[in-house]
Write a protein that holds these residues in place. Structure first.
Motif, PDB file in Angstrom:
ATOM      1  N   UNK A 124      67.833  36.805  68.398  1.00 52.50           N
ATOM      2  CA  UNK A 124      68.108  38.244  68.612  1.00 52.50           C
ATOM      3  C   UNK A 124      67.932  38.647  69.829  1.00 52.50           C
ATOM      4  N   UNK A 125      68.713  39.216  70.670  1.00 55.64           N
ATOM      5  CA  UNK A 125      68.547  39.783  71.746  1.00 55.64           C
ATOM      6  C   UNK A 125      68.024  41.307  72.070  1.00 55.64           C
ATOM      7  N   UNK A 126      66.716  41.487  72.685  1.00 58.10           N
ATOM      8  CA  UNK A 126      66.456  42.872  72.933  1.00 58.10           C
ATOM      9  C   UNK A 126      67.618  43.718  73.727  1.00 58.10           C
ATOM     10  N   UNK A 127      68.035  44.949  72.972  1.00 50.95           N
ATOM     11  CA  UNK A 127      68.879  45.738  73.696  1.00 50.95           C
ATOM     12  C   UNK A 127      68.494  46.567  75.084  1.00 50.95           C
ATOM     13  N   UNK A 176      74.789  41.820  75.965  1.00 49.98           N
ATOM     14  CA  UNK A 176      74.254  42.457  74.770  1.00 49.98           C
ATOM     15  C   UNK A 176      74.479  41.641  73.842  1.00 49.98           C
ATOM     16  N   UNK A 177      73.899  41.888  72.526  1.00 52.01           N
ATOM     17  CA  UNK A 177      74.459  41.040  71.327  1.00 52.01           C
ATOM     18  C   UNK A 177      76.015  41.735  70.996  1.00 52.01           C
ATOM     19  N   UNK A 178      76.877  41.029  70.758  1.00 52.52           N
ATOM     20  CA  UNK A 178      78.159  41.682  70.377  1.00 52.52           C
ATOM     21  C   UNK A 178      78.319  41.740  68.977  1.00 52.52           C
ATOM     22  N   UNK A 227      71.637  36.559  62.720  1.00 59.57           N
ATOM     23  CA  UNK A 227      71.457  36.471  64.274  1.00 59.57           C
ATOM     24  C   UNK A 227      72.286  35.608  64.884  1.00 59.57           C
ATOM     25  N   UNK A 228      72.047  35.350  66.530  1.00 60.58           N
ATOM     26  CA  UNK A 228      73.125  34.679  66.976  1.00 60.58           C
ATOM     27  C   UNK A 228      74.468  35.260  67.223  1.00 60.58           C
ATOM     28  N   UNK A 229      75.484  34.528  67.510  1.00 64.30           N
ATOM     29  CA  UNK A 229      76.779  35.260  67.848  1.00 64.30           C
ATOM     30  C   UNK A 229      76.779  35.213  69.263  1.00 64.30           C
ATOM     31  N   UNK A 230      77.745  35.937  69.792  1.00 61.94           N
ATOM     32  CA  UNK A 230      78.063  36.115  71.225  1.00 61.94           C
ATOM     33  C   UNK A 230      77.271  37.037  71.946  1.00 61.94           C
ATOM     34  N   UNK A 231      76.338  36.790  73.142  1.00 57.98           N
ATOM     35  CA  UNK A 231      75.683  37.931  73.748  1.00 57.98           C
ATOM     36  C   UNK A 231      76.565  37.902  75.420  1.00 57.98           C
TER      37      UNK A 231
END
Length: 346
Positions: free
Chosen positions: A49-52, A76-78, A233-237
């Motif tokens: 997970x990426x902090x916003x 950012x997390x997309x 979780x994961x995916x494109x940032x």
């Protein structure tokens, strides 16, 4: 708008209002993410997970950024915007001839146990791209039946024949990511980087993640498989700037500096209505009936994630691209911007 000139002052005023619309709770991403997932079981987060950093976005008109808000260069997390990027990678596979026939069964071109039995043998690439595969099984420890999104009104149970019904399902999109990785013999981020984002001159800040257990083997090589969203979780940032670059390529029908990165025909197919879900194409949302964003024009298509808090909006009729992260009320904003621009072509 009644005139033929863009009203850039009105667009910038709309951006100033949008700047202060921020998704609450994203300072604690683990808690925020847990609140978004409605699954009753298999809720464990696998990917990062990426902090916003906050709300951000870009308005691009005629290939020029005319306004932006927040820090649009920060990734950012997309969320499910990632799904439409999976469609772009499938377009690369089609352009290079690796994906020769989207209506052929996946089992004809890749040897994966997930497509070896029963209805799964009849699942085509198009079924996966349109989310009509009805595939039942488990992938990376997550059963398709666990995704609560597939039980929304208007969906069909997974026991239906492939192609007979539509259901939004992250396990099945992850299955498409696995199949494309096996078909291409390379990770999807590698293909996206070399075939699309590097030619566009995108930054090197974006990342695309899967899970610690999501790998496949092709010709003896262990290749990571990314996820098609952030459900677990994961995916494109990715930054709004880089998303807008990708959007510009698609508005230009896949050609960049004279070179076809994506074939025009693929974009046409991607934005054609699915027979059983008219608002959906190849992992793209279509606003033709104005059911996705009633405030926005019917000429637009979009990638969207996390209840439209992340959006890549494309309107070729206005030569318009909007990329936004963590921005609620985006439909109203798209409508404001669109009314400030002339519709150039049907």
């Amino acid at each position: 708008m009644s005139g033929e000139r863009p009203d850039l002052r009105a667009i910038r005023a709309a951006v100033e209002r949008q700047r202060y619309r921020v998704t609450p709770g994203v300072g604690d991403m683990a808690r925020y993410h847990a609140d978004q997932v409605l699954d009753e079981s298999h809720r464990e987060v696998l990917g990062p997970l990426l902090p916003a950093s906050g709300a951000s976005g870009v308005v691009q008109y005629g290939g020029v950024v005319v306004a932006e808000w927040g820090n649009a260069a920060v990734p950012e997390m997309a969320y499910s915007v990632t799904k439409s990027v999976v469609s772009v990678v499938a377009g690369v596979a089609a352009r290079t001839g690796v994906l020769a026939d989207v209506r052929a069964p996946v089992s004809d071109s890749v040897d994966l146990p997930e497509f070896s039995d029963g209805p799964a043998r009849r699942v085509t690439w198009e079924h996966l791209l349109q989310q009509t595969s009805q595939w039942e099984g488990q992938l990376w420890g997550k059963p398709a039946a666990a995704d609560a999104q597939s039980r929304r009104p208007g969906t069909r149970p997974g026991t239906a024949e492939p192609g007979s019904g539509w259901a939004y399902n992250d396990v099945r999109v992850n299955l498409l990511c696995l199949a494309l990785t096996a078909l291409l013999g390379a990770s999807l981020p590698e293909v996206l980087r070399e075939s699309v984002l590097e030619p566009l001159g995108a930054s090197h800040t974006w990342q695309w993640h899967g899970y610690p257990n999501s790998f496949t083997t092709v010709d003896g090589r262990r290749i990571p498989v990314v996820s098609g969203g952030a459900h677990w979780g994961g995916g494109l940032f990715v930054s709004a700037h880089d998303l807008a670059l990708l959007g510009r390529l698609l508005v230009l029908r896949g050609r960049w500096r004279g070179q076809p990165l994506i074939e025009d025909d693929w974009i046409t197919r991607s934005w054609q209505s699915c027979p059983v879900k008219p608002d959906y194409g190849y992992l793209w949302w279509l606003n033709r009936e104005r059911r996705i964003f009633p405030e926005a024009p019917a000429t637009g298509v979009c990638a969207r994630g996390n209840r439209s808090r992340h959006v890549l909006w494309l309107d070729p009729a206005r030569d318009l691209v909007i990329a936004a992260h963590w921005s609620p009320g985006i439909g109203e904003f798209i409508g404001e911007v669109s009314r400030s621009l002339p519709a150039r072509r049907a």
